[in-house]
Design a protein around this motif. Structure first.
Motif, PDB file in Angstrom:
ATOM      1  N   GLN A 110      31.225  45.111  38.903  1.00 29.93           N
ATOM      2  CA  GLN A 110      32.684  45.125  38.845  1.00 29.93           C
ATOM      3  C   GLN A 110      33.206  43.972  39.704  1.00 29.93           C
ATOM      4  O   GLN A 110      33.194  44.052  40.940  1.00 29.93           O
ATOM      5  CB  GLN A 110      33.229  46.466  39.351  1.00 29.93           C
ATOM      6  N   VAL A 111      33.635  42.921  39.049  1.00 32.84           N
ATOM      7  CA  VAL A 111      34.136  41.738  39.746  1.00 32.84           C
ATOM      8  C   VAL A 111      35.540  41.418  39.223  1.00 32.84           C
ATOM      9  O   VAL A 111      35.897  41.807  38.109  1.00 32.84           O
ATOM     10  CB  VAL A 111      33.190  40.528  39.547  1.00 32.84           C
ATOM     11  N   PRO A 112      36.355  40.714  40.007  1.00 39.46           N
ATOM     12  CA  PRO A 112      37.744  40.475  39.593  1.00 39.46           C
ATOM     13  C   PRO A 112      37.927  39.367  38.567  1.00 39.46           C
ATOM     14  O   PRO A 112      38.982  39.279  37.932  1.00 39.46           O
ATOM     15  CB  PRO A 112      38.434  40.108  40.908  1.00 39.46           C
ATOM     16  N   LEU A 113      36.910  38.512  38.401  1.00 39.68           N
ATOM     17  CA  LEU A 113      37.038  37.385  37.468  1.00 39.68           C
ATOM     18  C   LEU A 113      35.658  36.892  37.101  1.00 39.68           C
ATOM     19  O   LEU A 113      34.663  37.208  37.745  1.00 39.68           O
ATOM     20  CB  LEU A 113      37.878  36.260  38.088  1.00 39.68           C
ATOM     21  N   GLU A 137      37.727  44.540  30.542  1.00 42.38           N
ATOM     22  CA  GLU A 137      37.665  45.003  31.931  1.00 42.38           C
ATOM     23  C   GLU A 137      38.906  44.627  32.735  1.00 42.38           C
ATOM     24  O   GLU A 137      38.937  44.828  33.952  1.00 42.38           O
ATOM     25  CB  GLU A 137      36.416  44.422  32.613  1.00 42.38           C
ATOM     26  N   ASN A 138      39.921  44.078  32.049  1.00 41.76           N
ATOM     27  CA  ASN A 138      41.154  43.649  32.718  1.00 41.76           C
ATOM     28  C   ASN A 138      40.879  42.689  33.874  1.00 41.76           C
ATOM     29  O   ASN A 138      41.361  42.846  34.993  1.00 41.76           O
ATOM     30  CB  ASN A 138      41.943  44.858  33.231  1.00 41.76           C
ATOM     31  N   MET A 139      40.064  41.681  33.570  1.00 40.93           N
ATOM     32  CA  MET A 139      39.683  40.667  34.551  1.00 40.93           C
ATOM     33  C   MET A 139      40.346  39.338  34.188  1.00 40.93           C
ATOM     34  O   MET A 139      40.842  39.159  33.082  1.00 40.93           O
ATOM     35  CB  MET A 139      38.157  40.477  34.544  1.00 40.93           C
ATOM     36  N   ARG A 140      40.307  38.417  35.129  1.00 35.96           N
ATOM     37  CA  ARG A 140      40.786  37.059  34.865  1.00 35.96           C
ATOM     38  C   ARG A 140      39.625  36.150  34.482  1.00 35.96           C
ATOM     39  O   ARG A 140      38.492  36.368  34.888  1.00 35.96           O
ATOM     40  CB  ARG A 140      41.514  36.510  36.091  1.00 35.96           C
TER      41      ARG A 140
END
Length: 284
Positions: A110-113, A137-140
């Motif tokens: 689980q990473v933000p981007l 995953e709603n990431m950038r």
């Protein structure tokens, strides 16, 4: 001015040594960065004409580039440790993905981007598949633009936008030389990117030896800054010379935060702190 998102790039500077990895994560966290970034790749994805090129390694040996990349690559145990240690240190982490295998690998975390490196901006299949995962995953998604034409950048952003809202795409201006010459930084292109892609976030990935230029990129509108980090710029390897040591990174983060504080809103006013001086010097 909003707070700039600062990425400390480890890249290959860890030399597959967990002690160095730990030191780099500590440096990036203590300096006040928002994210520690790594690079994940299947070593076999390197160009065929480079696989058998002999090069010196950080371990004092001479090996083919393919064997060197295999020894340098971090595996599942390493990334499990990175995930745990960054959690303990209270800092986010992520990676560039260089191939579909690496994208599948990163889906375990689980990473933000996720980032598409400059070298892979023309691999539109990779761009699209990574964008799909970021959407799920709603990431950038970060796209770096070194050694690329505007047409290539347009195509990559269009491919990503099939699956992501433009607001989830971060486009980094970059010059892919290590270190990059000042005359080739073309910092004013940050402003061009902001005009060309007004709904994307725009940032700057710097490989220069200086600090003020990266601070200047923030002044020009970069909301994300990425710089490579090393424990020693004299270590063997492509990236070390273009990387910041602990003191350089501390100064850079401090300089960016000072700019954010000092930038203001552009409205001229007489500050309360000026009133005693105004009375003293003007009598009013």
């Amino acid at each position: 001015m909003k707070k700039t998102y600062i990425i400390g790039e480890v890249g290959a500077n860890h030399q597959n040594d967990r002690n160095i990895l730990k030191r780099l994560i500590d440096i990036i966290q203590v300096a006040g960065c928002d994210l520690v970034k790594f690079q994940k790749r299947n070593p076999n994805c390197i160009p065929e004409d480079q696989k058998n090129v002999i090069r010196k390694t950080p371990w004092g040996t001479e090996e083919t580039y393919l064997e060197y990349r295999k020894k340098l690559e971090l595996g599942r145990d390493d990334y499990d440790w990175i995930d745990y240690y960054c959690n303990q240190r209270g800092i986010k982490w992520s990676a560039s993905v260089w191939d579909i295998d690496s994208l599948e690998f990163m889906k375990h975390y689980q990473v933000p981007l996720l980032k598409i490196p400059s070298a892979l901006i023309t691999n539109l299949d990779l761009v699209e598949e990574t964008a799909k995962h970021c959407h799920q995953e709603n990431m950038r998604l970060v796209i770096s633009t070194g050694m690329s034409t505007e047409d290539e950048i347009d195509q990559a952003i269009y491919a990503a936008s099939k699956h992501l809202d433009y607001s989830q795409i971060i486009v980094l201006h970059c010059t892919s030389t290590y270190p990059a010459a000042l005359k080739e930084l073309n910092l004013s292109y940050v402003k061009v990117l902001r005009e060309r892609y007004p709904f994307c976030q725009v940032g700057y990935s710097g490989h220069e030896l200086t600090l003020g230029t990266s601070v200047a990129a923030v002044y020009l509108g970069a909301s994300v800054i990425e710089r490579h980090v090393t424990i020693d710029r004299e270590l063997p390897g492509t990236d070390h010379r273009a990387s910041l040591t602990m003191w350089g990174l501390l100064k850079l983060v401090s300089g960016i935060r000072e700019l954010e504080t000092a930038y203001g809103d552009g409205v001229k006013q007489v500050y309360p702190s000026e009133l005693p001086i105004r009375k003293k010097l003007r009598g009013i």
